[in-house]
Design a protein around this motif. Structure first.
Motif, PDB file in Angstrom:
ATOM      1  N   UNK A 241       0.993  -1.061  -0.060  1.00 48.66           N
ATOM      2  CA  UNK A 241      -0.029  -0.056  -0.004  1.00 48.66           C
ATOM      3  C   UNK A 241       0.992   1.214  -0.081  1.00 48.66           C
ATOM      4  N   UNK A 242       0.211   2.453  -0.221  1.00 46.84           N
ATOM      5  CA  UNK A 242       0.965   3.770  -0.171  1.00 46.84           C
ATOM      6  C   UNK A 242       1.372   4.071   1.041  1.00 46.84           C
ATOM      7  N   UNK A 243       0.691   3.445   2.140  1.00 44.03           N
ATOM      8  CA  UNK A 243       1.030   3.751   3.560  1.00 44.03           C
ATOM      9  C   UNK A 243       2.150   2.732   4.224  1.00 44.03           C
ATOM     10  N   UNK A 244       2.846   2.305   3.513  1.00 44.93           N
ATOM     11  CA  UNK A 244       3.750   1.213   3.886  1.00 44.93           C
ATOM     12  C   UNK A 244       4.879   1.886   4.760  1.00 44.93           C
ATOM     13  N   UNK A 245       5.466   3.059   4.401  1.00 49.57           N
ATOM     14  CA  UNK A 245       6.372   3.737   5.226  1.00 49.57           C
ATOM     15  C   UNK A 245       5.850   4.228   6.358  1.00 49.57           C
ATOM     16  N   UNK A 246       4.849   4.468   6.684  1.00 46.73           N
ATOM     17  CA  UNK A 246       4.066   4.911   7.618  1.00 46.73           C
ATOM     18  C   UNK A 246       4.004   3.727   8.813  1.00 46.73           C
TER      19      UNK A 246
END
Length: 258
Positions: A241-246
């Motif tokens: 997902x685009x939220x992996x870094x978070x």
């Protein structure tokens, strides 16, 4: 109409007594005290799910992706008019505490079971109902789910067996999706009780003891397999997902900051 002297020996009477005791306790709490969330994390989860953050998203780092999807659906069909996240926790808590009470009523006489149930409700129930947090709810749901499944395994067949088994498995899976660490810890704490019930079941079984043990363990192993699948699928979805870094940042923050 007079009650029979042995009314307490009825499974239905014991179940109704457990439900009535827990319902009365919950009503007294709601009438006499104020309910609140213990931590900001619960408020954050609620805001992501009900759209207070301008957009509803199942990518809530605190809970499982699939549970978030389910809760968003419930918020949608209620028109965001109900506090779904809080009601969901209340439902899990009520089912779980009632399951523990019913297990006590099945094993003990009415006075001992009532005293034990009230002690558990006063020490754990009041705090869980009045100062809610999803971590406590997940742990209690894990205990309640195991109790329900153990109750089901004591029956020979039919609805008396399969209904508590199914409800217990669902409760356990919801516990996992709410907070996997508490699910693991509290399920592990229930292992000694499970082993005791397993030994009791095998001892009373006719025929092959190995087959009896396998039949007893199968529902629990299937539930654990489903739990592992839900956990793995959640991890895969987040990792792509685009939220992996978070997610990575939050895990590091939790280790060093919480």
């Amino acid at each position: 109409m007079r009650l029979k002297k042995d009314w307490y020996k009825s499974d239905r009477a014991r179940l109704l007594f457990a439900i009535g005791l827990n319902l009365a306790f919950l009503l007294v709490l709601l009438l006499c005290f104020e309910v609140r969330f213990e931590e900001n994390d619960d408020l954050t989860v609620q805001k992501f799910l009900d759209g207070q953050t301008a957009v509803k998203t199942p990518f809530v780092v605190y809970i499982n992706f699939f549970l978030a999807k389910l809760l968003i659906f419930l918020y949608d069909i209620s028109g965001n008019a109900l506090p779904v996240f809080g009601l969901f926790q209340y439902a899990l808590l009520f089912v779980s505490f009632t399951a523990v009470s019913y297990l006590l009523f099945q094993r003990l006489n009415i006075l001992a079971a009532t005293a034990g149930s009230l002690a558990l409700l006063c020490f754990f129930g009041a705090d869980s109902y009045l100062i809610m947090t999803y971590t406590k709810t997940a742990g209690i749901a894990a205990v309640g789910g195991v109790c329900l499944m153990l109750l089901g395994m004591e029956k020979r067949g039919g609805m008396k067996k399969w209904l508590p088994l199914l409800l217990g498995a669902v409760t356990l899976l919801l516990s996992l999706m709410l907070r996997d660490k508490e699910f693991l810890a509290c399920t592990a704490l229930m292992v000694p009780l499970g082993l005791y019930c397993l030994a009791d079941h095998v001892r009373a079984a006719e025929g092959s003891k190995l087959c009896a043990a396998a039949k007893f363990l199968t529902p629990f192993l299937l539930t654990l397999a489903l739990a592992a699948g839900l956990y793995a699928a959640n991890e895969i979805i987040w990792d792509h997902s685009p939220y992996y870094d978070y997610k990575v940042y939050n895990e590091a923050r939790s280790i060093h900051g919480d």
